[in-house]
Structures are given as structure tokens and as C-alpha cells.
Write an enzyme that holds these catalytic residues in place. Structure first.
Site, PDB file in Angstrom:
ATOM      1  N   GLU A  30       0.858  -1.206   0.000  1.00  0.00           N
ATOM      2  CA  GLU A  30       0.000   0.000   0.000  1.00  0.00           C
ATOM      3  C   GLU A  30       0.891   1.252   0.000  1.00  0.00           C
ATOM      4  O   GLU A  30       1.953   1.258   0.630  1.00  0.00           O
ATOM      5  CB  GLU A  30      -0.826  -0.020   1.300  1.00  0.00           C
ATOM      6  CG  GLU A  30      -1.648   1.221   1.568  1.00  0.00           C
ATOM      7  CD  GLU A  30      -2.241   1.246   2.990  1.00  0.00           C
ATOM      8  OE1 GLU A  30      -1.571   0.761   3.934  1.00  0.00           O
ATOM      9  OE2 GLU A  30      -3.372   1.745   3.136  1.00  0.00           O
TER      10      GLU A  30
ATOM     11  N   ASN B  15       0.343  -1.052   5.296  1.00  0.00           N
ATOM     12  CA  ASN B  15       1.244  -0.303   6.197  1.00  0.00           C
ATOM     13  C   ASN B  15       0.605  -0.425   7.566  1.00  0.00           C
ATOM     14  O   ASN B  15      -0.374   0.285   7.863  1.00  0.00           O
ATOM     15  CB  ASN B  15       1.283   1.188   5.857  1.00  0.00           C
ATOM     16  CG  ASN B  15       2.089   1.540   4.625  1.00  0.00           C
ATOM     17  OD1 ASN B  15       3.193   2.055   4.701  1.00  0.00           O
ATOM     18  ND2 ASN B  15       1.502   1.294   3.468  1.00  0.00           N
TER      19      ASN B  15
ATOM     20  N   LYS C 104      -9.368   2.024  -1.880  1.00  0.00           N
ATOM     21  CA  LYS C 104      -9.568   1.446  -0.542  1.00  0.00           C
ATOM     22  C   LYS C 104     -10.927   1.828   0.046  1.00  0.00           C
ATOM     23  O   LYS C 104     -11.247   3.017   0.156  1.00  0.00           O
ATOM     24  CB  LYS C 104      -8.434   1.907   0.368  1.00  0.00           C
ATOM     25  CG  LYS C 104      -8.419   1.292   1.763  1.00  0.00           C
ATOM     26  CD  LYS C 104      -7.163   1.756   2.507  1.00  0.00           C
ATOM     27  CE  LYS C 104      -7.009   1.142   3.879  1.00  0.00           C
ATOM     28  NZ  LYS C 104      -5.774   1.600   4.552  1.00  0.00           N
TER      29      LYS C 104
ATOM     30  N   GLU D 131      -6.023   8.600   7.886  1.00  0.00           N
ATOM     31  CA  GLU D 131      -6.557   8.214   6.559  1.00  0.00           C
ATOM     32  C   GLU D 131      -7.940   8.814   6.317  1.00  0.00           C
ATOM     33  O   GLU D 131      -8.268   9.182   5.194  1.00  0.00           O
ATOM     34  CB  GLU D 131      -6.614   6.690   6.434  1.00  0.00           C
ATOM     35  CG  GLU D 131      -5.253   6.066   6.260  1.00  0.00           C
ATOM     36  CD  GLU D 131      -5.349   4.648   5.759  1.00  0.00           C
ATOM     37  OE1 GLU D 131      -5.899   4.412   4.689  1.00  0.00           O
ATOM     38  OE2 GLU D 131      -4.864   3.752   6.495  1.00  0.00           O
TER      39      GLU D 131
ATOM     40  N   CYS E 175      -4.751  -3.040   2.816  1.00  0.00           N
ATOM     41  CA  CYS E 175      -4.454  -2.965   4.250  1.00  0.00           C
ATOM     42  C   CYS E 175      -5.631  -3.285   5.158  1.00  0.00           C
ATOM     43  O   CYS E 175      -5.968  -4.438   5.366  1.00  0.00           O
ATOM     44  CB  CYS E 175      -3.841  -1.617   4.600  1.00  0.00           C
ATOM     45  SG  CYS E 175      -3.092  -1.670   6.252  1.00  0.00           S
TER      46      CYS E 175
ATOM     47  N   ASN F 180      -7.047   6.247  -1.677  1.00  0.00           N
ATOM     48  CA  ASN F 180      -5.943   5.324  -1.401  1.00  0.00           C
ATOM     49  C   ASN F 180      -6.142   4.159  -2.383  1.00  0.00           C
ATOM     50  O   ASN F 180      -7.040   3.339  -2.198  1.00  0.00           O
ATOM     51  CB  ASN F 180      -6.017   4.868   0.062  1.00  0.00           C
ATOM     52  CG  ASN F 180      -4.812   4.059   0.481  1.00  0.00           C
ATOM     53  OD1 ASN F 180      -4.088   3.526  -0.353  1.00  0.00           O
ATOM     54  ND2 ASN F 180      -4.618   3.934   1.785  1.00  0.00           N
TER      55      ASN F 180
HETATM   56  N1  CDV Z   1      -2.963   1.302   6.635  1.00  0.00           N
HETATM   57  C1  CDV Z   1      -3.886   0.684   7.399  1.00  0.00           C
HETATM   58  O1  CDV Z   1      -5.024   0.485   6.986  1.00  0.00           O
HETATM   59  N2  CDV Z   1      -3.497   0.333   8.654  1.00  0.00           N
HETATM   60  C2  CDV Z   1      -4.365  -0.283   9.611  1.00  0.00           C
HETATM   61  C3  CDV Z   1      -3.953   0.031  11.014  1.00  0.00           C
HETATM   62  C4  CDV Z   1      -4.184   1.467  11.349  1.00  0.00           C
HETATM   63  C5  CDV Z   1      -4.674  -0.822  12.030  1.00  0.00           C
HETATM   64  C6  CDV Z   1      -4.408  -1.789   9.461  1.00  0.00           C
HETATM   65  O2  CDV Z   1      -5.519  -2.353   9.474  1.00  0.00           O
HETATM   66  O3  CDV Z   1      -3.380  -2.434   9.389  1.00  0.00           O
END
Ligand code: CDV
Length: 308
Positions: free
Chosen positions: A46, A193, A123, A142, A168, A106
Site C-alpha cells: 500500500e 502499512n 480502498k 486516513e 491494508c 488510497n
Molecule cells: N494502513 C492501514 O489500513 N493500517 C491499519 C492500522 C491502522 C490498524 C491496518 O488495518 O493495518
């Protein structure tokens, strides 16, 4: 049925000061390593082109917009597309997208082995908060910088495989996998991330965070009889640690390949997509076994409604 060697290009830290060009050079280096191992499709994280900027609180929109890409490919990423085409490797990576209408997403794209973009995903599940939160050990903004994706969870026939993308936090939601499962998905690619520390529970521990990541990816793969590649951006970015734990998971939920570092690291696994057929035609034959008359709450209700 198709066989493909799937690679995961885990990336180590990207500092605020690092240029897109420097990052793309690292991505090309991972691409070259992948080619040497016979990888035919390579999955990057990501927001692969920059530091994980949503940890920084910004009020000036011009400052925010410097982290976004107005077109893809662009001058900085064209060398990656060119090298991927020359090597015959399909790629997928995430980036911050600023549309001509001024919308912020995103986003991730996927190419075929000729370097052509065949799919785009924005996203859907955006974690974090909108305003600066002094209670947290670090910010996760975000919800401030992106709007929720408007494209849904689509899949594409690409290189003989039905593939889809998520990003993510999406990996923690069973709906993500099931919507693609209902389109016959055979490979879900996903970059992340994930901070090594829970900003609201400092003593949570890295082991639990890695467990939750793998648990989600492995369950999503098994319950939808699909391969899943979950690939991290890891390492310490300007003092803020991100966890590794990149994995490639098979349709039984078993991990085929796993990263061992928090740095730029290639993982890969030969994947026979015929392996999706058994689960899809037996225990997870959706047409025979799903009972949608009982699933109405899934799409009609967002939060919990407890009994009176
Ligand atoms: N980049 C993300 O979506 N990170 C989230 C963190 C903040 C929990 C994740 O679900 O990994």
C-alpha cells in the site's frame, strides 16, 4: 488451469525525505530479483511510492497533495512499468491518487505482463480519524486525507487468473473477501502499512498484531478458496515502526511464503490456481450452501444493534 509464480515485494522504510525516484529504483531492484526467481506477478505494498504520510497531521492542502499522484503511470513510475513489461512481470502496487476532479483515494492498480493497467481499486475501509487526536501515541489520519473508495471490490481476468485487490485494513473485514469470492476470485493481492504499535493500546505487543494480520489473510483465503498475497511496507519511518509479516497464502489457508525481515525483501511461491477448485466446488460451493435469506443485516445495517 493456470500456474503462476507469485512474488511479494515487501518494502522497508521510506523516509519523508526519500524521493519517488529513489523508491522506484528500489522497486525495480526487487523486480530484478523477482525475475531471477521466475516470478510472473509481483505484489508491492500500500502507498508504495512514499512514506506512510497519513501519520502526519497537515492542514495545508497543498502540502497534503504533494503525496498524491495525478496520473499513473507518471514520470517517476514509468521506469517501473517499462522494466516490468521488459521482464514480462505483472505488477500491482498502491499509491495515493488525486483525480482530475480533485478527489483523493488510497488506490492500487494491477497490470498484465505487458505493463498495461487492467484494474484499479480504491480502498474501501479507511481506518483512523479526521482530526488530530492527542490521546493517541501516533496519528492515523486516513479518514482526513482520503475518501472511501467508490469502485467496490471488482475482479479481473488477468493472465488466466481471476484476481482482485484490497488494501491494508480491508484485510480484516470478511466482506472484502466474500464480495470477491462471489465473483470467483482466485488471487487477492493486498498491500499494507501497519504500525507495529497500537496507538490506543501501547502494550499490545507485536506478536498479537502479526497474528491478527495472518489470521485475517489466512481465514479470507480458506473461506473463499483463493490465494491471497498480503505484502507489507515495514521498518522504521522517521521514528515510526511498521511491522513486516508479508505472506502468500494458499486456498487452504496455509502460508506458502513469509518474509523474515522488516526490510526490502522478496518472497515468492509457485501457485497452481487449479488448487482453488476443490474448496469452491465442495464446502464453499456458494451456490449450493449460502443462505442469503439470513444475511440481510450484512448490507442493511452498519453498526451493532443489541437486543432490547
Ligand atoms: N494502513 C492501514 O489500513 N493500517 C491499519 C492500522 C491502522 C490498524 C491496518 O488495518 O493495518
Amino acid at each position: 488451469m493456470t500456474k503462476l509464480v507469485i512474488g511479494g515485494a515487501q518494502m522497508g522504510a521510506i523516509q519523508k525525505a526519500d524521493s519517488r525516484e529513489a523508491v522506484v529504483a528500489r522497486m525495480i531492484d526487487l523486480l530484478e530479483q523477482a525475475a531471477a526467481k521466475g516470478v510472473e506477478m509481483l505484489v508491492y505494498p500500500e502507498l508504495a511510492l512514499t512514506t506512510f504520510f497519513p501519520r502526519w497531521y497537515m492542514e495545508d492542502q497543498a502540502e497534503v497533495d504533494q503525496w498524491f499522484e495525478r496520473e499513473m503511470p507518471n514520470g517517476a513510475t514509468q521506469p517501473l512499468f517499462d522494466r516490468a513489461r521488459d521482464l514480462g512481470i505483472a505488477i500491482t502496487f498502491g499509491y495515493a491518487e488525486l483525480t482530475p476532479e480533485g478527489r483523493h483515494f488510497n488506490t492500487s492498480i494491477v497490470t498484465d505482463r505487458k505493463g498495461e493497467i487492467v484494474g484499479k481499486y480504491r480502498k474501501v475501509h479507511l481506518p483512523g480519524h479526521v482530526e488530530y487526536d492527542p490521546e493517541r501515541s501516533h496519528q492515523h489520519l486516513e479518514k482526513r486525507y482520503f475518501e472511501p473508495g467508490d469502485l467496490g471490490f471488482n475482479v479481473w481476468r488477468n493472465e488466466g487468473v481471476i484476481m482482485g485487490m484490497a488494501i491494508c485494513n480491508d484485510r480484516r473485514w470478511p466482506e472484502t473477501y466474500r464480495v470477491m469470492g462471489l465473483q470467483g476470485v482466485e488471487l487477492i493481492t493486498l498491500g499494507y502499512n501497519t504500525p507495529s504499535v497500537n496507538s490506543q493500546m501501547g502494550d499490545e505487543g507485536l506478536a498479537k498484531r502479526l497474528f491478527h494480520s495472518k489470521l485475517s489473510l489466512q481465514a479470507g483465503a480458506y473461506q473463499n478458496a483463493t490465494f491471497v498475497a498480503g505484502i507489507a511496507k515495514a521498518g522504521v519511518e522517521d521514528g515510526h515502526p511498521l511491522m513486516g509479516g508479508s505472506v502468500i497464502v494458499d486456498p487452504n489457508g496455509f502460508i506458502l511464503a513469509e518474509a523474515s525481515s522488516e526490510e526490502d525483501e522478496l518472497i515468492f511461491a509457485p501457485c497452481d490456481f487449479a488448487d482453488c477448485a476443490f474448496g469452491k466446488s465442495t464446502i464453499f460451493d456458494f451456490a449450493r450452501h449460502r443462505r442469503i435469506e439470513h444475511y440481510g443485516r450484512i448490507t442493511s445495517q452498519t453498526g451493532v444493534i443489541e437486543p432490547a
